[in-house]
Design an enzyme around this catalytic site. Structure first.
Site, PDB file in Angstrom:
ATOM      1  N   ASN A 143     -53.030  48.247 -38.378  1.00  0.00           N
ATOM      2  CA  ASN A 143     -52.400  47.409 -39.408  1.00  0.00           C
ATOM      3  C   ASN A 143     -50.887  47.595 -39.462  1.00  0.00           C
ATOM      4  O   ASN A 143     -50.138  46.611 -39.520  1.00  0.00           O
ATOM      5  CB  ASN A 143     -53.007  47.711 -40.786  1.00  0.00           C
ATOM      6  CG  ASN A 143     -54.485  47.388 -40.836  1.00  0.00           C
ATOM      7  OD1 ASN A 143     -55.016  46.809 -39.897  1.00  0.00           O
ATOM      8  ND2 ASN A 143     -55.147  47.756 -41.919  1.00  0.00           N
ATOM      9  N   THR A 188     -24.678   4.722 -44.465  1.00  0.00           N
ATOM     10  CA  THR A 188     -25.589   5.200 -45.504  1.00  0.00           C
ATOM     11  C   THR A 188     -26.655   4.118 -45.618  1.00  0.00           C
ATOM     12  O   THR A 188     -26.353   2.930 -45.454  1.00  0.00           O
ATOM     13  CB  THR A 188     -24.887   5.416 -46.864  1.00  0.00           C
ATOM     14  OG1 THR A 188     -24.366   4.156 -47.307  1.00  0.00           O
ATOM     15  CG2 THR A 188     -23.744   6.413 -46.773  1.00  0.00           C
ATOM     16  N   SER A 310     -39.879   3.577 -16.291  1.00  0.00           N
ATOM     17  CA  SER A 310     -41.165   2.970 -16.595  1.00  0.00           C
ATOM     18  C   SER A 310     -41.876   2.659 -15.288  1.00  0.00           C
ATOM     19  O   SER A 310     -41.240   2.321 -14.294  1.00  0.00           O
ATOM     20  CB  SER A 310     -40.927   1.681 -17.393  1.00  0.00           C
ATOM     21  OG  SER A 310     -42.008   0.790 -17.215  1.00  0.00           O
ATOM     22  N   LYS A 316     -36.047  -0.097 -17.040  1.00  0.00           N
ATOM     23  CA  LYS A 316     -36.070   0.824 -18.176  1.00  0.00           C
ATOM     24  C   LYS A 316     -35.489   2.201 -17.862  1.00  0.00           C
ATOM     25  O   LYS A 316     -35.761   2.788 -16.824  1.00  0.00           O
ATOM     26  CB  LYS A 316     -37.523   1.019 -18.662  1.00  0.00           C
ATOM     27  CG  LYS A 316     -38.167  -0.194 -19.283  1.00  0.00           C
ATOM     28  CD  LYS A 316     -37.471  -0.681 -20.545  1.00  0.00           C
ATOM     29  CE  LYS A 316     -37.675   0.248 -21.725  1.00  0.00           C
ATOM     30  NZ  LYS A 316     -39.071   0.310 -22.154  1.00  0.00           N
ATOM     31  N   GLU A 323     -37.090  11.691 -27.539  1.00  0.00           N
ATOM     32  CA  GLU A 323     -38.332  11.350 -28.255  1.00  0.00           C
ATOM     33  C   GLU A 323     -39.236  12.571 -28.385  1.00  0.00           C
ATOM     34  O   GLU A 323     -39.876  12.789 -29.412  1.00  0.00           O
ATOM     35  CB  GLU A 323     -39.069  10.227 -27.524  1.00  0.00           C
ATOM     36  CG  GLU A 323     -38.343   8.895 -27.599  1.00  0.00           C
ATOM     37  CD  GLU A 323     -38.960   7.888 -26.652  1.00  0.00           C
ATOM     38  OE1 GLU A 323     -39.725   7.040 -27.125  1.00  0.00           O
ATOM     39  OE2 GLU A 323     -38.696   7.957 -25.446  1.00  0.00           O
ATOM     40  N   TYR A 350     -54.311  44.390 -45.816  1.00  0.00           N
ATOM     41  CA  TYR A 350     -54.604  43.724 -44.550  1.00  0.00           C
ATOM     42  C   TYR A 350     -55.964  43.017 -44.596  1.00  0.00           C
ATOM     43  O   TYR A 350     -56.950  43.564 -45.083  1.00  0.00           O
ATOM     44  CB  TYR A 350     -54.596  44.733 -43.372  1.00  0.00           C
ATOM     45  CG  TYR A 350     -54.925  44.042 -42.060  1.00  0.00           C
ATOM     46  CD1 TYR A 350     -53.944  43.390 -41.329  1.00  0.00           C
ATOM     47  CD2 TYR A 350     -56.245  43.991 -41.580  1.00  0.00           C
ATOM     48  CE1 TYR A 350     -54.246  42.710 -40.156  1.00  0.00           C
ATOM     49  CE2 TYR A 350     -56.546  43.321 -40.407  1.00  0.00           C
ATOM     50  CZ  TYR A 350     -55.546  42.678 -39.700  1.00  0.00           C
ATOM     51  OH  TYR A 350     -55.853  41.996 -38.547  1.00  0.00           O
ATOM     52  N   GLN A 355     -54.638  38.008 -38.261  1.00  0.00           N
ATOM     53  CA  GLN A 355     -54.564  37.905 -36.799  1.00  0.00           C
ATOM     54  C   GLN A 355     -54.197  36.483 -36.369  1.00  0.00           C
ATOM     55  O   GLN A 355     -53.612  36.271 -35.316  1.00  0.00           O
ATOM     56  CB  GLN A 355     -55.913  38.315 -36.208  1.00  0.00           C
ATOM     57  CG  GLN A 355     -55.975  38.260 -34.700  1.00  0.00           C
ATOM     58  CD  GLN A 355     -57.215  38.956 -34.178  1.00  0.00           C
ATOM     59  OE1 GLN A 355     -57.322  40.172 -34.241  1.00  0.00           O
ATOM     60  NE2 GLN A 355     -58.180  38.190 -33.684  1.00  0.00           N
TER      61      GLN A 355
HETATM   62  N1  ARG Z   1     -55.403  42.169 -33.801  1.00  0.00           N
HETATM   63  C1  ARG Z   1     -55.166  42.493 -35.153  1.00  0.00           C
HETATM   64  C2  ARG Z   1     -54.161  41.522 -35.783  1.00  0.00           C
HETATM   65  O1  ARG Z   1     -53.500  40.851 -35.083  1.00  0.00           O
HETATM   66  C3  ARG Z   1     -54.631  43.888 -35.263  1.00  0.00           C
HETATM   67  C4  ARG Z   1     -54.929  44.563 -36.556  1.00  0.00           C
HETATM   68  C5  ARG Z   1     -56.373  44.791 -36.665  1.00  0.00           C
HETATM   69  N2  ARG Z   1     -56.695  45.630 -37.773  1.00  0.00           N
HETATM   70  C6  ARG Z   1     -57.929  45.793 -38.190  1.00  0.00           C
HETATM   71  N3  ARG Z   1     -58.105  46.587 -39.194  1.00  0.00           N
HETATM   72  N4  ARG Z   1     -58.963  45.167 -37.677  1.00  0.00           N
HETATM   73  O2  ARG Z   1     -54.032  41.438 -36.969  1.00  0.00           O
END
Ligand code: ARG
Length: 503
Positions: A143, A188, A310, A316, A323, A350, A355
């Site tokens: 984490n 404008t 084109s 063209k 674009e 977390y 992810q």
């Molecule tokens: N691959 C995970 C991410 O990108 C890494 C962290 C994973 N942590 C966990 N407790 N499963 O977030």
């Protein structure tokens, strides 16, 4: 799950299908590895469908350099505080560098069951140095690891982005002198409004990209705090030195609350927003130049190297690059939306949802970088078509406001002057002439105060020259701004303070 080789780790698009990436058994070793994250209470192996669903190596492989750098710094800190020996640190550092070299060359087996870049790197280390490698994850969690890796990656990406924005500013600045005497209509509501010098347009873009660079610098400053040492969510009971890790990784300091850090992705949202604003500026510019390059406007000749033809209409020359710059900006804005929605309901700290932050973030950086790479040569290589611009410049009464302000200077209240000039312009329209070609008696029949000297303010050239206010298109003002930007761009760092009317 099979083995394969990671190739071109930081170049493949994030959305590439996994099968195409990994091949099969190319390392010659097909022993399955039990995921380190399942060495706890688990009795059953993961279902193959679960592994395929949960993997992130297909996109977070781009973080391998940051992951290795972070691990070496972490190990050095562990050695300093005595949690591992200095010999163990040296072995970890040398082996991780060896692994990095192999990854640079596109060689290293990947294993689905190892989920992500963090576990791949750790397992590669353990495969080579056994128990010493097993000490690396002391006082660390994926984490805080992923948070630090991505901060370092974004930091580098922001630096690259700043360089590209600066190059684009240079391209606009480089046009200012050569286009100085070309007058363009300012619009404008997409209606002709007032005349401006062409470099006034170029300086307008330089200002927009200057603010973009300020936003980039601001994102960088706020994200530049080290999250390593937060571990999973509450910190660690081991005697680590977070400041040392932060210093080694060139962060300005450490994050202050482990709960906050484990959940925080603000820096990604800010970066995705800064990228969206850049994309919006580029898209607006592209739209403007697409219009200017049409027969209807006829203002601009685009470099053919950035146009396409084109398959059916031989005449063209299409502005596809512009674009696509306009079109790709949609993805960048969509990515910001994706990231906002991703984080908005997450309880601290977390959650695995996080992810999913990497594909949209990588895509935004990649897309904006590609847009900027093309914008610069298009800006430098296009030509204004003086003849068509000049041919129609006296149409559209671009000098009407100047006439009104001439009358205000003679002492007339603005509302009366506005009304009278409206009547005079109406008269000129009926006669099919410009204001400069309207006889004095006709003007005087509407406003007796008008005298011969009014003609010094009429016609686009006189009108442009009549501007005086700070930031206007007055030639002196434009010259001063060109000088200011030449000093900033050819001198030192980006200026962040606003201009002053006295400067
Ligand atoms: N691959 C995970 C991410 O990108 C890494 C962290 C994973 N942590 C966990 N407790 N499963 O977030």
């Amino acid at each position: 799950m099979g083995w394969g080789i990671i190739a071109n780790l930081d170049r493949r698009p994030a959305a590439e299908p996994i099968a195409a990436l990994f091949g099969s058994n190319s390392s010659g070793n097909s022993q399955p590895v039990k995921s380190p994250s399942r060495s706890g209470v688990f009795e059953d192996n993961a279902d193959a469908r679960m592994e395929a669903f949960a993997e992130s190596i297909s996109f977070d492989r781009r973080l391998y350099r940051q992951d290795i750098r972070g691990s070496i710094a972490h190990a050095e800190m562990l050695a300093t505080v005595g949690l591992i020996s200095s010999e163990e640190f040296a072995q970890i550092r040398d082996t991780l560098r060896e692994i990095e070299g192999e990854l640079d060359a596109g060689r290293l087996p990947i294993r689905f069951e190892l989920e992500d870049i963090h576990m791949h790197m750790e397992q590669a280390l353990i495969d080579r140095i056994g128990d010493v490698g097993r000490t690396l994850h002391t006082a660390r969690s994926r984490n805080d690891q992923v948070s630090t890796d991505i901060r370092m990656w974004v930091r580098d990406a922001l630096d690259k982005l700043d360089g590209q924005l600066e190059a684009l500013q240079h391209a606009f600045l480089g046009r200012c002198e050569r286009d100085f005497y070309i007058i363009l209509p300012a619009y404008t509501h997409l209606q002709r409004a007032q005349p401006v010098l062409a470099p006034h347009y170029w300086l307008a873009y330089i200002e927009k990209f200057a603010r973009d660079r300020e936003r980039v610098a601001d994102c960088r400053r706020r994200l530049n705090r080290c999250s390593l040492g937060v571990a999973a969510v509450a910190g660690t009971t081991l005697p680590i030195d977070r400041d040392q890790t932060a210093r080694l990784l060139e962060f300005d300091g450490v994050t202050a609350n482990s709960l906050d850090t484990s959940s925080d992705r603000d820096f990604m949202l800010e970066s995705a927003f800064a990228l969206s604003v850049i994309a919006s500026h580029l898209s607006g510019w592209a739209e403007e130049w697409i219009l200017w390059s049409t027969v209807e406007y006829g203002f601009l000749q685009l470099p053919q190297a950035f146009c396409t033809g084109s398959s059916i209409m031989p005449q063209k020359v299409n502005p596809d690059a512009l674009e696509l710059i306009r079109g790709k900006s949609a993805r960048v804005m969509g990515n910001l939306q994706t990231l906002m929605l991703l984080v908005k309901n997450l309880p601290m700290a977390y959650n695995r949802d996080l992810q999913e932050d990497k594909p949209p973030l990588f895509d935004s950086f990649d897309t904006v970088s590609a847009m900027l790479e093309l914008a610069e040569p298009i800006v430098a290589g296009s030509e204004l078509v003086r003849e068509t611009i000049n041919d129609r410049l006296e149409r559209g009464y671009l000098d009407a406001t100047t006439l009104m302000e001439w009358m205000i200077r003679k002492g007339m209240p603005q509302r009366r002057a506005h009304h009278l000039v409206g009547a005079i312009v109406g008269e000129a329209m009926r006669r099919g002439v410009s204001l400069a070609n309207l006889p004095l008696e006709v003007m005087q029949s509407h406003a007796a105060e008008i005298d011969e000297s009014v003609y010094d303010s009429l016609g686009t050239k006189n009108a442009v020259a009549a501007f005086v206010s700070y930031g206007s298109t007055a030639p002196d003002q434009v010259r001063a701004q060109i000088a200011r930007w030449t000093k900033i761009l050819h001198g030192c760092s980006p200026e962040t303070s606003p201009g002053s009317a006295d400067s």
